[in-house]
Design an enzyme around this catalytic site. Structure first.
Site, PDB file in Angstrom:
ATOM      1  N   HIS A   6      16.115  -4.704  21.044  1.00 59.89           N
ATOM      2  CA  HIS A   6      17.012  -4.659  19.877  1.00 59.89           C
ATOM      3  C   HIS A   6      16.528  -5.611  18.785  1.00 59.89           C
ATOM      4  O   HIS A   6      16.364  -6.803  19.040  1.00 59.89           O
ATOM      5  CB  HIS A   6      18.423  -5.058  20.345  1.00 59.89           C
ATOM      6  CG  HIS A   6      19.476  -4.902  19.306  1.00 59.89           C
ATOM      7  ND1 HIS A   6      20.393  -5.884  19.026  1.00 59.89           N
ATOM      8  CD2 HIS A   6      19.775  -3.862  18.481  1.00 59.89           C
ATOM      9  CE1 HIS A   6      21.224  -5.464  18.084  1.00 59.89           C
ATOM     10  NE2 HIS A   6      20.869  -4.248  17.735  1.00 59.89           N
ATOM     11  N   GLU A  33      13.624  -1.221  18.490  1.00 59.17           N
ATOM     12  CA  GLU A  33      14.575  -0.849  17.434  1.00 59.17           C
ATOM     13  C   GLU A  33      14.448  -1.827  16.273  1.00 59.17           C
ATOM     14  O   GLU A  33      14.267  -3.039  16.478  1.00 59.17           O
ATOM     15  CB  GLU A  33      15.999  -0.896  18.007  1.00 59.17           C
ATOM     16  CG  GLU A  33      17.053  -0.311  17.109  1.00 59.17           C
ATOM     17  CD  GLU A  33      17.851  -1.329  16.311  1.00 59.17           C
ATOM     18  OE1 GLU A  33      18.691  -0.900  15.511  1.00 59.17           O
ATOM     19  OE2 GLU A  33      17.633  -2.552  16.451  1.00 59.17           O
ATOM     20  N   ASP A  35      15.924  -2.428  11.900  1.00 62.97           N
ATOM     21  CA  ASP A  35      16.895  -2.012  10.869  1.00 62.97           C
ATOM     22  C   ASP A  35      16.222  -2.001   9.507  1.00 62.97           C
ATOM     23  O   ASP A  35      15.461  -2.914   9.182  1.00 62.97           O
ATOM     24  CB  ASP A  35      18.062  -3.007  10.831  1.00 62.97           C
ATOM     25  CG  ASP A  35      18.765  -3.081  12.165  1.00 62.97           C
ATOM     26  OD1 ASP A  35      19.403  -2.101  12.551  1.00 62.97           O
ATOM     27  OD2 ASP A  35      18.638  -4.133  12.841  1.00 62.97           O
ATOM     28  N   HIS A  48      18.562  -6.408   8.743  1.00 64.73           N
ATOM     29  CA  HIS A  48      19.789  -5.732   9.179  1.00 64.73           C
ATOM     30  C   HIS A  48      20.840  -5.591   8.083  1.00 64.73           C
ATOM     31  O   HIS A  48      21.354  -4.499   7.824  1.00 64.73           O
ATOM     32  CB  HIS A  48      20.383  -6.492  10.372  1.00 64.73           C
ATOM     33  CG  HIS A  48      21.605  -5.864  10.951  1.00 64.73           C
ATOM     34  ND1 HIS A  48      22.873  -6.074  10.452  1.00 64.73           N
ATOM     35  CD2 HIS A  48      21.763  -4.997  11.981  1.00 64.73           C
ATOM     36  CE1 HIS A  48      23.754  -5.396  11.142  1.00 64.73           C
ATOM     37  NE2 HIS A  48      23.101  -4.725  12.097  1.00 64.73           N
ATOM     38  N   GLU A 100      16.148   2.346  12.492  1.00 63.42           N
ATOM     39  CA  GLU A 100      17.546   2.599  12.111  1.00 63.42           C
ATOM     40  C   GLU A 100      17.697   2.373  10.615  1.00 63.42           C
ATOM     41  O   GLU A 100      17.624   1.235  10.130  1.00 63.42           O
ATOM     42  CB  GLU A 100      18.512   1.686  12.885  1.00 63.42           C
ATOM     43  CG  GLU A 100      19.935   2.184  12.676  1.00 63.42           C
ATOM     44  CD  GLU A 100      21.010   1.123  12.860  1.00 63.42           C
ATOM     45  OE1 GLU A 100      20.866   0.224  13.693  1.00 63.42           O
ATOM     46  OE2 GLU A 100      22.005   1.222  12.118  1.00 63.42           O
TER      47      GLU A 100
HETATM   48  O1  G3P Z   1      20.671   0.896  17.757  1.00 67.13           O
HETATM   49  C1  G3P Z   1      21.988   0.759  17.398  1.00 67.13           C
HETATM   50  C2  G3P Z   1      22.383  -0.650  17.091  1.00 67.13           C
HETATM   51  O2  G3P Z   1      21.295  -1.399  16.638  1.00 67.13           O
HETATM   52  C3  G3P Z   1      23.464  -0.609  16.075  1.00 67.13           C
HETATM   53  O3  G3P Z   1      24.021  -1.839  15.821  1.00 67.13           O
HETATM   54  O4  G3P Z   1      24.563  -3.554  14.166  1.00 67.13           O
HETATM   55  O5  G3P Z   1      22.675  -3.898  15.711  1.00 67.13           O
HETATM   56  O6  G3P Z   1      22.473  -2.272  13.873  1.00 67.13           O
HETATM   57  P1  G3P Z   1      23.394  -2.926  14.838  1.00 67.13           P
HETATM   58 CA    CA Z   2      20.324  -1.641  14.527  1.00 62.49          CA
END
Ligand code: G3P
Ligand code: CA
Length: 246
Positions: A6, A33, A35, A48, A100
């Site tokens: 993450h 992952e 953002d 993010h 994302e």
């Molecule tokens: O992959 C989904 C997750 O990352 C969504 O939550 O707030 O960490 O972007 P967030």
């Molecule tokens: Ca995310």
């Protein structure tokens, strides 16, 4: 089970930085992952929030700051905010990159980059996944870049929209792990859609989710999750063997 780091491996390094992505790779994750926001000079950047306030020493909206200024900010431990291309170059196909998209204005640039790497740089479309809470963005992505795999992110059961899932041809969805229950797993099983969950940092929770049939776990500590699942499988093996022999 697909293990996803993450924001890189943000339990260990500042989130969404090259150090965090390098750490995730060192921990041998299957997927990373990140953002994505859109900055004032038009590049998709990996951060993010829509402001730089929480994760850097600067302040202001990402969309109001040009790339050279953004790159001068400290995103933690002397790291800077990377562009999507810098992350792709670091990953080098060693893990699937789950991008994302937070700001829909980043879609065109991200889709173009994925197309370029998949069609002209010996990468494959399988090396990428675009995810988003913004499902209309995913519909637009599929229209503009049909070869790119997309997956919607949901926070709650009530948000699940099968018409969108069908339109974008989603083979997986991403869900808050707290919203996972047997009904949800049955529904997705029937539709042959894999369920990935975020953000699971308790290894025992990961074991329970695995039992429920979850296919991917997104974690700040991907190594802890992988370790627990391996130990659990090793522990189960003799029991399962006995049962088969009986
Ligand atoms: O992959 C989904 C997750 O990352 C969504 O939550 O707030 O960490 O972007 P967030
Ligand atoms: Ca995310």
């Amino acid at each position: 089970m697909v293990i996803v780091g993450h924001r890189g491996a943000c339990g260990y390094e500042p989130e969404n930085t090259l150090a965090s992505f390098a750490k995730a790779l060192a921990l041998h994750v299957d997927m990373i992952e990140c953002d994505v926001q859109y900055c004032a000079s038009g590049e998709p950047v990996v951060i993010h929030d829509d402001t730089v306030d929480r994760t850097t020493n600067g302040e202001g909206f990402v969309a109001h700051i040009a790339l050279p200024t953004l790159q001068k900010l400290d995103a933690g431990n002397g790291q800077s905010i990377p562009t999507v291309q810098e992350v792709i170059e670091l990953v080098q196909r060693r893990a699937v990159l789950d991008i994302e998209i937070k700001d829909p204005r980043a879609l065109n640039a991200v889709g173009t980059l994925i197309t370029e790497y998949s069609e002209r740089k010996h990468w494959s479309y399988d090396d990428f996944l675009i995810t988003s809470f913004n499902h209309q963005l995913l519909v637009a992505c599929k229209e503009q870049f049909p070869a790119i795999e997309v997956a919607p992110v949901f926070e709650r059961f009530e948000q699940i929209n099968f018409s969108v899932i069908k339109t974008i041809g989603a083979k997986k969805i991403v869900m808050d792990y707290r919203a996972v229950n047997d009904e949800l797993m049955t529904v997705f099983d029937v539709h042959a859609v894999a369920v990935f969950v975020y953000t699971v940092n308790d290894p025992q929770e990961a074991v329970l989710l695995q039992r429920k049939g979850v296919a991917g776990i997104i974690s700040d500590y991907p190594d802890r999750i992988a370790q627990e699942l391996i130990q659990h499988t090793e522990h189960l093996e003799p029991i399962l063997k006995k049962r088969t022999q009986a």
